[in-house]
Design a protein around this motif. Structure first.
Motif, PDB file in Angstrom:
ATOM      1  N   LEU A 461       0.831  -1.207   0.000  1.00 33.51           N
ATOM      2  CA  LEU A 461       0.000   0.000   0.000  1.00 33.51           C
ATOM      3  C   LEU A 461       0.863   1.255   0.000  1.00 33.51           C
ATOM      4  O   LEU A 461       0.597   2.223  -0.746  1.00 33.51           O
ATOM      5  CB  LEU A 461      -0.911   0.010   1.227  1.00 33.51           C
ATOM      6  CG  LEU A 461      -2.142  -0.913   1.202  1.00 33.51           C
ATOM      7  CD1 LEU A 461      -2.860  -0.854   2.537  1.00 33.51           C
ATOM      8  CD2 LEU A 461      -3.093  -0.489   0.083  1.00 33.51           C
ATOM      9  N   LEU A 462       1.881   1.240   0.862  1.00 28.62           N
ATOM     10  CA  LEU A 462       2.691   2.441   1.000  1.00 28.62           C
ATOM     11  C   LEU A 462       3.583   2.698  -0.209  1.00 28.62           C
ATOM     12  O   LEU A 462       4.029   3.829  -0.425  1.00 28.62           O
ATOM     13  CB  LEU A 462       3.548   2.329   2.268  1.00 28.62           C
ATOM     14  CG  LEU A 462       2.774   2.245   3.590  1.00 28.62           C
ATOM     15  CD1 LEU A 462       3.735   2.056   4.756  1.00 28.62           C
ATOM     16  CD2 LEU A 462       1.920   3.497   3.819  1.00 28.62           C
ATOM     17  N   SER A 463       3.886   1.642  -0.944  1.00 30.58           N
ATOM     18  CA  SER A 463       4.793   1.802  -2.070  1.00 30.58           C
ATOM     19  C   SER A 463       4.071   2.074  -3.396  1.00 30.58           C
ATOM     20  O   SER A 463       4.707   2.200  -4.439  1.00 30.58           O
ATOM     21  CB  SER A 463       5.648   0.538  -2.208  1.00 30.58           C
ATOM     22  OG  SER A 463       4.826  -0.591  -2.464  1.00 30.58           O
ATOM     23  N   ARG A 464       2.760   2.136  -3.339  1.00 28.13           N
ATOM     24  CA  ARG A 464       2.042   2.460  -4.578  1.00 28.13           C
ATOM     25  C   ARG A 464       2.413   3.872  -5.034  1.00 28.13           C
ATOM     26  O   ARG A 464       2.505   4.791  -4.208  1.00 28.13           O
ATOM     27  CB  ARG A 464       0.534   2.385  -4.354  1.00 28.13           C
ATOM     28  CG  ARG A 464       0.004   0.963  -4.199  1.00 28.13           C
ATOM     29  CD  ARG A 464      -1.493   0.963  -3.985  1.00 28.13           C
ATOM     30  NE  ARG A 464      -2.007  -0.389  -3.773  1.00 28.13           N
ATOM     31  CZ  ARG A 464      -3.281  -0.669  -3.513  1.00 28.13           C
ATOM     32  NH1 ARG A 464      -4.175   0.325  -3.455  1.00 28.13           N
ATOM     33  NH2 ARG A 464      -3.657  -1.898  -3.333  1.00 28.13           N
ATOM     34  N   PRO A 465       2.604   4.053  -6.310  1.00 30.39           N
ATOM     35  CA  PRO A 465       2.996   5.390  -6.802  1.00 30.39           C
ATOM     36  C   PRO A 465       1.874   6.414  -6.598  1.00 30.39           C
ATOM     37  O   PRO A 465       0.688   6.076  -6.634  1.00 30.39           O
ATOM     38  CB  PRO A 465       3.251   5.163  -8.300  1.00 30.39           C
ATOM     39  CG  PRO A 465       2.475   3.942  -8.648  1.00 30.39           C
ATOM     40  CD  PRO A 465       2.473   3.083  -7.424  1.00 30.39           C
ATOM     41  N   VAL A 466       2.294   7.633  -6.343  1.00 35.37           N
ATOM     42  CA  VAL A 466       1.313   8.712  -6.183  1.00 35.37           C
ATOM     43  C   VAL A 466       0.604   8.918  -7.524  1.00 35.37           C
ATOM     44  O   VAL A 466       1.250   9.068  -8.569  1.00 35.37           O
ATOM     45  CB  VAL A 466       2.004  10.011  -5.729  1.00 35.37           C
ATOM     46  CG1 VAL A 466       1.001  11.153  -5.658  1.00 35.37           C
ATOM     47  CG2 VAL A 466       2.693   9.797  -4.390  1.00 35.37           C
ATOM     48  N   PRO A 467      -0.702   8.866  -7.524  1.00 36.68           N
ATOM     49  CA  PRO A 467      -1.423   8.992  -8.805  1.00 36.68           C
ATOM     50  C   PRO A 467      -1.174  10.349  -9.475  1.00 36.68           C
ATOM     51  O   PRO A 467      -1.074  11.378  -8.807  1.00 36.68           O
ATOM     52  CB  PRO A 467      -2.879   8.827  -8.375  1.00 36.68           C
ATOM     53  CG  PRO A 467      -2.927   9.196  -6.948  1.00 36.68           C
ATOM     54  CD  PRO A 467      -1.612   8.760  -6.379  1.00 36.68           C
ATOM     55  N   VAL A 468      -1.072  10.305 -10.798  1.00 36.54           N
ATOM     56  CA  VAL A 468      -0.900  11.527 -11.603  1.00 36.54           C
ATOM     57  C   VAL A 468      -2.271  11.942 -12.150  1.00 36.54           C
ATOM     58  O   VAL A 468      -2.879  11.224 -12.936  1.00 36.54           O
ATOM     59  CB  VAL A 468       0.096  11.308 -12.751  1.00 36.54           C
ATOM     60  CG1 VAL A 468       0.224  12.575 -13.584  1.00 36.54           C
ATOM     61  CG2 VAL A 468       1.445  10.881 -12.188  1.00 36.54           C
ATOM     62  N   ILE A 469      -2.711  13.068 -11.684  1.00 40.65           N
ATOM     63  CA  ILE A 469      -4.018  13.568 -12.127  1.00 40.65           C
ATOM     64  C   ILE A 469      -3.801  14.483 -13.328  1.00 40.65           C
ATOM     65  O   ILE A 469      -3.011  15.432 -13.262  1.00 40.65           O
ATOM     66  CB  ILE A 469      -4.727  14.322 -10.995  1.00 40.65           C
ATOM     67  CG1 ILE A 469      -4.872  13.370  -9.771  1.00 40.65           C
ATOM     68  CG2 ILE A 469      -6.066  14.858 -11.441  1.00 40.65           C
ATOM     69  CD1 ILE A 469      -5.395  14.067  -8.556  1.00 40.65           C
ATOM     70  N   PRO A 470      -4.439  14.203 -14.435  1.00 44.75           N
ATOM     71  CA  PRO A 470      -4.201  14.994 -15.659  1.00 44.75           C
ATOM     72  C   PRO A 470      -4.606  16.451 -15.489  1.00 44.75           C
ATOM     73  O   PRO A 470      -5.495  16.790 -14.698  1.00 44.75           O
ATOM     74  CB  PRO A 470      -5.053  14.281 -16.702  1.00 44.75           C
ATOM     75  CG  PRO A 470      -6.107  13.572 -15.932  1.00 44.75           C
ATOM     76  CD  PRO A 470      -5.477  13.171 -14.642  1.00 44.75           C
ATOM     77  N   THR A 471      -3.949  17.265 -16.258  1.00 41.95           N
ATOM     78  CA  THR A 471      -4.283  18.702 -16.251  1.00 41.95           C
ATOM     79  C   THR A 471      -5.673  18.902 -16.835  1.00 41.95           C
ATOM     80  O   THR A 471      -6.017  18.321 -17.866  1.00 41.95           O
ATOM     81  CB  THR A 471      -3.271  19.488 -17.083  1.00 41.95           C
ATOM     82  OG1 THR A 471      -1.957  19.243 -16.550  1.00 41.95           O
ATOM     83  CG2 THR A 471      -3.576  20.975 -17.059  1.00 41.95           C
TER      84      THR A 471
END
Length: 611
Positions: A461-471
């Motif tokens: 859980l902790l190592s999941r990448p931070v989601p990239v929210i599109p512009t």
């Protein structure tokens, strides 16, 4: 051997009696009538008994009449008339014989000082003699040796000696296999007579209800009687009272020895039992010579070693020990018994004092005292046995024994009855602890596996990448509504709504251009502020609201992951992870989810409690 009778003077007729032994085969060699030896001297006293092996016995000469006559003829030829009358008086007045070979004597200075009251006490190498059941209590290898001289100071300078060697070895190979013992006991009466006993012993403990209460053991004994080959067993008298050397020119052994030899061997079996009755109280039982082996030189004679029963009781107190023993047997259909009462006081630095009184049939009254010193590997003891009645003019029996203890401890030693009970409780508690420990180890192993599993899930859980929210997409101004033709042309009017929309678009597009550079917390804060500012202003803020909705959904998703992470963490804490691991995990949880504008105060509170 000495014979005492009711006269107030003493005389020696050993030559006469020893020559009579050649004629009186069954009387003085004793074999055909169940006897094992012949008199050595007659001592006139006042007790009407004779001494053999340091013991007092009644006696008789069951003479053959023709041998009697032959002996008297020889006496007439060689002695004065007053000696003839004395011999006749002694032979007529002597009481009935009640002798048995291998008499029970106190072996070992400590048991001797306690009057032989050792049946219920036996817990050392001397168990091979007193009660083989006690061998199960010997903690490690023990070796002992003892020497004693009986009734020193007798007027005839008798040389009666006992010597003893004993060895006990516990058998422990992953589990307790009991204890084995080996001993050698020798009795000698100068060169006239000897007895030898070689004993192989075994003792083992049996638990009752999981507690050590019952000890059982047995002895297998090799018994040997031997007679000296001297002038008294050779060159015997014939029926005419003439020696063989005078008659035939060559000495011959007594006819009994000539036929059967000068020694006799037999095998005897003993069994012993000890039982812990109550706290600090024990009972002991020893049955000796169960098979009643024949010990007569003449195998056709019905002379057997009598079965003997010893019953003992002992009490261990704080710094003291008391015991009582009762012995009973039948010797030539005559009951023989003895009771011994003993006490021992334990002193500081390993010293001890002992005393006892023994009473029994055949006018037996003995008093004994002794002392000893004991350390972890050495024990030295001394005892003095003194006859109060029966034998006169003696300095008693002096006994010294030495015991060595060496090798690894294989059985926990039993110092006292209270210690035994404590040991039994400890053993029971230990067994329960071992079961509980095995269960706990299994639980810990399961917990370890569970922790590893939970830690893996938490790390995932902790190592999941931070989601990239599109512009977000660019928002353009809304098209102006078609106006109805005016009756008259009018001047253009700029409404307030139009100004607000232009302002909103400027701010939104500015946000959109920098959104990718903002962290989640800044980004959701900025769009929330923008929506709240222009919502309800009658302008289209759908683009900002759409962006805000996307960010809220992601925040809710991270909130669920935060709750899951705390759940995994708390399960790991319940399974027993250490405080350092707890702190490391909490820091990772806080660092991970704080950036999503999630309330992590609960995690911070737990972290502060750890520190």
């Amino acid at each position: 051997m000495k014979i005492m009778k009711t006269y107030n003077f003493k005389f020696q007729i050993s030559d006469i009696i020893k020559k009579l032994a050649g004629a009186w085969e069954s009387a003085f060699t004793g074999v055909k009538n169940g006897f094992s030896c012949f008199p050595h001297e007659i001592i006139c006293g006042s007790t009407g008994v004779y001494l053999y092996g340091g013991k007092v016995y009644s006696s008789v000469f069951p003479a053959r009449y023709h041998s009697f006559k032959a002996a008297l003829r020889r006496i007439t030829m060689n002695k004065k008339m007053n000696n003839i009358l004395l011999v006749l008086a002694a032979c007529i007045l002597l009481p009935a014989l009640s002798y048995a070979a291998f008499e029970p004597v106190a072996i070992g200075a400590r048991p001797a000082a306690m009057g032989g009251a050792y049946t219920a006490i036996a817990d050392d190498v001397y168990s091979v003699y007193y009660n083989p059941a006690g061998l199960s209590l010997v903690p490690r290898m023990e070796f002992t040796t003892q020497y004693s001289q009986l009734y020193t100071g007798l007027w005839d300078k008798s040389n009666l000696n006992y010597s003893f060697l004993g060895l006990a070895q516990p058998l422990m190979f992953k589990r307790d296999f009991g204890t084995v013992g080996l001993s050698v006991l020798n009795f000698t009466a100068g060169s006239l007579y000897r007895e030898s006993t070689i004993t192989l012993s075994y003792g083992r403990n049996f638990k009752i209800g999981g507690i050590r209460k019952l000890d059982v053991g047995f002895n297998v004994k090799s018994l040997t009687i031997g007679y000296g080959t001297d002038e008294y067993t050779y060159d015997s008298l014939n029926d005419d009272g003439i020696t063989h050397s005078l008659q035939g020119g060559a000495a011959r052994a007594d006819s009994l020895f000539e036929k059967y030899g000068f020694s006799k061997s037999a095998v005897a079996i003993d069994i012993g039992v000890k039982y812990a009755l109550f706290t600090n109280y024990k009972l002991g039982l020893m049955i000796s010579n169960i098979n009643e082996p024949g010990i007569a030189q003449d195998s056709t004679s019905d002379a057997k070693l009598p079965r003997m029963i010893n019953l003992g009781f002992a009490h261990n107190g704080k710094g003291y020990l008391v015991s009582v023993d009762y012995m009973s047997r039948q010797v030539n259909k005559v009951s023989d018994s003895r009771i011994s009462i003993a006490a021992e006081k334990l002193l500081p630095m390993g010293f001890g004092l002992r005393s006892s009184v023994a009473l029994g049939s055949r006018e037996l009254t003995n008093f004994a005292v002794g002392f000893g010193y004991q350390s972890s590997g050495l024990q030295i003891d001394y005892a003095l046995e003194y006859p109060i009645s029966g034998i006169k003019s003696t300095m008693g029996n002096h006994k010294v024994s030495l015991t060595l203890k060496f090798g690894p401890v294989m059985h926990v030693p039993e110092e006292a009855g209270a210690l035994q009970v404590a040991l039994e409780k400890e053993q029971k508690a230990r067994a329960q602890t071992e079961v509980a420990l095995a269960e706990k180890n299994k639980e810990l192993e399961d917990a370890r596996k569970e922790i590893m599993k939970l830690k893996g899930e938490l790390e995932e859980l902790l190592s999941r990448p931070v989601p990239v929210i599109p512009t977000p997409a660019e928002q353009k101004p809304a098209k102006a509504e078609k106006e109805a033709p005016a009756v008259k042309p009018a001047e253009p009017v700029f409404t307030q709504a139009g100004n607000i929309e232009r302002q909103y678009l400027e701010e939104y597009n500015l946000y959109r251009k920098g959104a990718s550079k903002l962290v989640f917390t800044e980004r959701i804060g900025a769009i929330r502020q923008l929506v709240n500012k222009y919502k309800g202003k009658k302008i289209d803020v759908s683009s900002a609201e759409g962006e805000y909705k996307i960010l809220l959904e992601e925040q809710k998703n991270q909130q669920r992951m935060y709750v899951d992470s705390l759940t995994y963490y708390r399960k790991m804490v319940a399974k027993g992870i250490d405080s350092k691991t707890q702190a490391d995990l909490l820091k990772k949880i806080i660092s991970r989810y704080e950036q999503f504008d999630i309330d992590v105060s609960e995690a911070k509170r737990e972290l502060s409690n750890i520190k």
